[in-house]
Design an enzyme around this catalytic site. Structure first.
Site, mmCIF file in Angstrom:
data_model
loop_
_atom_site.group_PDB
_atom_site.id
_atom_site.type_symbol
_atom_site.label_atom_id
_atom_site.label_comp_id
_atom_site.label_asym_id
_atom_site.label_seq_id
_atom_site.Cartn_x
_atom_site.Cartn_y
_atom_site.Cartn_z
ATOM 1 N N ASP A 20 -4.234 7.691 -9.818
ATOM 2 C CA ASP A 20 -3.721 6.312 -9.881
ATOM 3 C C ASP A 20 -4.827 5.360 -9.394
ATOM 4 O OD1 ASP A 20 -3.575 7.406 -7.301
ATOM 5 O OD2 ASP A 20 -1.770 6.311 -6.728
ATOM 6 N N HIS A 252 -9.103 9.826 1.544
ATOM 7 C CA HIS A 252 -8.000 10.707 1.127
ATOM 8 C C HIS A 252 -8.340 11.493 -0.135
ATOM 9 C CE1 HIS A 252 -5.263 8.453 3.813
ATOM 10 N NE2 HIS A 252 -5.773 7.351 3.303
HETATM 11 O O1 LIG Z 1 -1.048 2.142 4.228
HETATM 12 C C1 LIG Z 1 -0.955 2.610 3.100
HETATM 13 N N1 LIG Z 1 0.130 2.422 2.329
HETATM 14 C C2 LIG Z 1 0.215 2.934 1.079
HETATM 15 N N2 LIG Z 1 -0.718 3.672 0.508
HETATM 16 C C3 LIG Z 1 -1.815 3.906 1.226
HETATM 17 C C4 LIG Z 1 -1.989 3.404 2.513
HETATM 18 N N3 LIG Z 1 -3.178 3.789 2.953
HETATM 19 C C5 LIG Z 1 -3.720 4.517 1.968
HETATM 20 N N4 LIG Z 1 -2.906 4.579 0.924
HETATM 21 C C6 LIG Z 1 -3.114 5.282 -0.359
HETATM 22 O O2 LIG Z 1 -2.184 6.345 -0.414
HETATM 23 C C7 LIG Z 1 -2.843 7.600 -0.604
HETATM 24 C C8 LIG Z 1 -2.809 8.401 0.664
HETATM 25 O O3 LIG Z 1 -1.551 8.390 1.203
HETATM 26 C C9 LIG Z 1 -4.254 7.254 -0.999
HETATM 27 O O4 LIG Z 1 -4.355 7.207 -2.412
HETATM 28 C C10 LIG Z 1 -4.477 5.897 -0.385
HETATM 29 O O5 LIG Z 1 -5.369 5.094 -1.120
#
Ligand SMILES: O=c1[nH]cnc2c1ncn2[C@@H]1O[C@H](CO)[C@@H](O)[C@H]1O
Length: 329
Positions: A20, A252
């Site tokens: 994504d 991540h």
């Molecule tokens: O604080 C957040 N809220 C939502 N999505 C997030 C946040 N931080 C990182 N990611 C995104 O969610 C995935 C890892 O859980 C990663 O794709 C990251 O870019």
């Protein structure tokens, strides 16, 4: 060097990235393209960091930006496995375009005709037991592939998932990590499908940090991959400063990709994972470590086990990501 390349005569690992994009997705896709151990069969797209239509556009754009439009992109689901259209999109992390608000021109290429789920099933049938899916978003496409072909879990080689928060808080709320929260029902289908699943949660990826100093090194690199990423990483750094009070950013998606390239940089435990689908803990991943024989049948009893990453050699993972991104063509 952090990882060894393929030896002569050794087959490359066939990989599909379900993605994504997303700033850290872009990084993972580039690391995959720079990894001689991998053959990238295609990208499949999903909502999460952006809506699916934009994920497809970004996937095509990223491949074009580095001259790899030979790699097919298959568009995935626009709705959850339960057909929900109200999605949680993390544009506050990645920008409204998903790529750091850079207003890149639209791609010239188009996705293939097949849906992501059909593409996944076809590739699994073409190379039984040999395809690794690296799943970097909500697991809807994989759950759809399992619905489409119940033998998909046996035919697919491995599914390496960025998803879950094992014994730590989530990043959407204290219970849930974003990818699992995006489609908990799909995640529960995939975790209990019997496929060879390896889950990398934010208990791992929050240890894999790209520092300001690493960013400076990337800025000095001539590699087109590093150059591109330096354009989009600023917004991701700002988000981390605000949300996590850290000076670096969590890697991540690239860390999860590294788990597929060189699994020996992490250690794993094995057990059943179920996903909570209701209530305030919707999206919670609950791991049964099988250390207790429960007196009654539970929702975990007799379900297939998965592997969950528990420790990581974070400096080695960061070094490998950096080295691959700064490598010349
Ligand atoms: O604080 C957040 N809220 C939502 N999505 C997030 C946040 N931080 C990182 N990611 C995104 O969610 C995935 C890892 O859980 C990663 O794709 C990251 O870019």
């Amino acid at each position: 060097m952090a990882a060894s390349a393929v030896k002569p005569g050794e087959e490359k690992k066939k990989v599909i990235i379900d993605t994504d994009p997303g700033i850290d997705d872009a990084m993972a896709i580039f690391v995959a393209l720079r990894s001689p151990e991998l053959e990238l069969l295609g990208l499949t797209t999903i909502f999460g960091n952006v809506y699916t239509t934009l994920a497809t556009r970004n996937a095509l754009h990223l491949l074009e930006a580095v001259g790899r439009s030979d790699i097919p992109v298959a568009e995935g689901s626009h709705v959850t496995i339960k057909k929900a259209t109200k999605l949680r999109i993390a544009s506050f992390v990645h920008g409204s375009d998903g790529l750091g608000n850079q207003n890149f021109p639209p791609p010239t290429g188009k996705p293939v005709e097949q849906s992501a789920a059909t593409f996944l099933v076809e590739q699994a049938n073409l190379y039984p037991g040999q395809v690794t899916v690296v799943a970097l978003g909500p697991l809807t496409n994989l759950a759809l592939a399992i619905e489409l072909d119940p033998s998909f879990p046996e035919k697919i080689g491995q599914i390496v998932i960025l998803g879950g928060a094992y014994s730590v808080n989530g990043n959407v709320n204290p219970a849930a990590e974003a990818n699992i929260f995006g489609d908990p029902e799909a995640a529960d289908i995939v975790f209990t499908s019997g496929a060879d699943v390896l889950a990398v949660g934010i208990n791992i990826t929050h240890q894999v940090v790209l520092s300001d100093a690493d960013m400076k090194k990337l800025e000095q690199s001539d590699s087109k991959y590093a150059r591109y990423l330096c354009k989009i990483l600023g917004l991701y750094f700002n988000y981390h400063k605000d949300a996590y009070f850290t000076k670096g950013v969590y890697l991540h998606d690239p860390a999860t990709l590294v788990a597929a390239v060189n699994p020996s940089l992490m250690t794993y435990t094995e057990g059943v994972v179920r996903v909570q689908t209701v209530g305030i803990t919707r999206g919670l991943t609950v791991f049964d470590n099988t250390k207790k024989r429960y007196g009654e049948i539970t929702a975990w009893s007799d379900k297939p086990t998965v592997k969950v990453a528990v420790t990581v050699d974070a400096p080695a993972v960061v070094e490998m990501i950096m080295q691959r991104l700064m490598m010349d063509d």
